[in-house]
Design an enzyme around this catalytic site. Sequence first.
Site, PDB file in Angstrom:
ATOM      1  N   LYS A  13     -37.355 -21.171  14.819  1.00 60.15           N
ATOM      2  CA  LYS A  13     -35.919 -21.399  14.558  1.00 60.15           C
ATOM      3  C   LYS A  13     -35.528 -20.929  13.160  1.00 60.15           C
ATOM      4  CE  LYS A  13     -36.120 -25.931  14.741  1.00 60.15           C
ATOM      5  NZ  LYS A  13     -37.516 -26.320  14.983  1.00 60.15           N
ATOM      6  N   ARG A  88     -32.211 -34.093  15.187  1.00 57.44           N
ATOM      7  CA  ARG A  88     -33.532 -34.247  15.797  1.00 57.44           C
ATOM      8  C   ARG A  88     -33.629 -35.549  16.587  1.00 57.44           C
ATOM      9  NH1 ARG A  88     -36.563 -30.818  11.771  1.00 57.44           N
ATOM     10  NH2 ARG A  88     -38.753 -30.738  12.374  1.00 57.44           N
ATOM     11  N   ARG A 127     -50.035 -21.010   9.731  1.00 56.06           N
ATOM     12  CA  ARG A 127     -48.971 -20.764   8.748  1.00 56.06           C
ATOM     13  C   ARG A 127     -49.453 -21.051   7.331  1.00 56.06           C
ATOM     14  NH1 ARG A 127     -43.122 -23.183  10.025  1.00 56.06           N
ATOM     15  NH2 ARG A 127     -44.031 -25.194   9.514  1.00 56.06           N
ATOM     16  N   ARG A 160     -49.184 -26.122   4.312  1.00 58.79           N
ATOM     17  CA  ARG A 160     -48.360 -27.330   4.178  1.00 58.79           C
ATOM     18  C   ARG A 160     -49.133 -28.505   4.746  1.00 58.79           C
ATOM     19  NH1 ARG A 160     -42.542 -25.828   6.731  1.00 58.79           N
ATOM     20  NH2 ARG A 160     -42.871 -27.833   7.729  1.00 58.79           N
ATOM     21  N   ARG A 171     -46.286 -34.265  15.031  1.00 64.78           N
ATOM     22  CA  ARG A 171     -44.958 -33.630  15.081  1.00 64.78           C
ATOM     23  C   ARG A 171     -44.579 -33.271  16.517  1.00 64.78           C
ATOM     24  NH1 ARG A 171     -45.673 -28.914  10.984  1.00 64.78           N
ATOM     25  NH2 ARG A 171     -43.439 -28.550  11.039  1.00 64.78           N
TER      26      ARG A 171
HETATM   27  P1  AMP Z   1     -39.238 -28.781   9.442  1.00 64.74           P
HETATM   28  O1  AMP Z   1     -39.439 -27.866   8.283  1.00 64.74           O
HETATM   29  O2  AMP Z   1     -37.899 -28.619  10.091  1.00 64.74           O
HETATM   30  O3  AMP Z   1     -40.368 -28.719  10.442  1.00 64.74           O
HETATM   31  O4  AMP Z   1     -39.248 -30.290   8.856  1.00 64.74           O
HETATM   32  C1  AMP Z   1     -40.352 -30.788   8.147  1.00 64.74           C
HETATM   33  C2  AMP Z   1     -40.310 -32.302   8.134  1.00 64.74           C
HETATM   34  O5  AMP Z   1     -39.099 -32.752   7.491  1.00 64.74           O
HETATM   35  C3  AMP Z   1     -40.293 -32.975   9.501  1.00 64.74           C
HETATM   36  O6  AMP Z   1     -41.592 -33.118  10.072  1.00 64.74           O
HETATM   37  C4  AMP Z   1     -39.670 -34.335   9.153  1.00 64.74           C
HETATM   38  O7  AMP Z   1     -40.607 -35.170   8.495  1.00 64.74           O
HETATM   39  C5  AMP Z   1     -38.611 -33.939   8.129  1.00 64.74           C
HETATM   40  N1  AMP Z   1     -37.322 -33.603   8.781  1.00 64.74           N
HETATM   41  C6  AMP Z   1     -36.706 -32.388   8.835  1.00 64.74           C
HETATM   42  N2  AMP Z   1     -35.556 -32.456   9.512  1.00 64.74           N
HETATM   43  C7  AMP Z   1     -35.435 -33.750   9.923  1.00 64.74           C
HETATM   44  C8  AMP Z   1     -34.462 -34.449  10.687  1.00 64.74           C
HETATM   45  N3  AMP Z   1     -33.371 -33.838  11.188  1.00 64.74           N
HETATM   46  N4  AMP Z   1     -34.667 -35.782  10.904  1.00 64.74           N
HETATM   47  C9  AMP Z   1     -35.746 -36.417  10.401  1.00 64.74           C
HETATM   48  N5  AMP Z   1     -36.717 -35.818   9.694  1.00 64.74           N
HETATM   49  C10 AMP Z   1     -36.562 -34.486   9.440  1.00 64.74           C
END
Ligand code: AMP
Length: 218
Positions: A13, A88, A127, A160, A171
Amino acid sequence: MQLVFLGAPGVGKGTQADKVSAQDGVVKISTGDLLREAVRNRTTLGLEAKSYMDQGKLVPDSVVIGLVRDKLSDPGYAKGFILDGFPRTVPQAEALAAVLDERRIHLDRVINFQVSRAEIVKRLGGRRSCPQCQATYHVEFAPSKNGLTCDRCGEGLVQRSDDQREAIETRLKVYEEQTAPLISYYETRNMLSHLDSAGSVDAVYQNLTKVLAPYRSA
Ligand code: AMP
């Protein structure tokens, strides 16, 4: 153009949002990026979010909704936005609908990115990220020139903490339980388009271009 990019972690995405953003001048709003920035800057919000993120769990709705609400009040959205990784959860989707309603902003489309679980594990597990400039690489599909340091700024690449095996499993479980219900949420509102995102970055972008055509010309 106002869009939401929905899908499990690792479906691409963010990469596609960057491409659309560069092409159309729309702003990408990634809650993951915003939260990582808060963690790096050691803000109160960042300190609160860090332990959830390290484990691959969702940061509480109230925190993330506040972040997005602030961003959407920024006047720099003349050409629109792409929400990447938000909403989310169903409460986040409801909060988003309320904020957009308040601001009289129309959401054009929600794009649901789809990739098999095996492919996601491969993408996330390989990654690597630059802790300095945030560029991302993949050990197999998109390695840096020497495989160790960032091509852009020379910093050593890292994995990461939430791209490590245990966190990836969490996740994906969190996605199934809390985020996947948004597919039917947006489907019943006739706002959803599905996108097969199993191919290369360029192939997926070609498919995305077809889905976005009616909204680009609007
Ligand atoms: P991402 O880079 O989008 O995979 O986000 C990394 C981490 O940030 C996720 O595993 C969550 O811990 C937190 N996070 C990102 N977006 C959200 C969201 N909309 N709601 C809750 N936690 C989020």
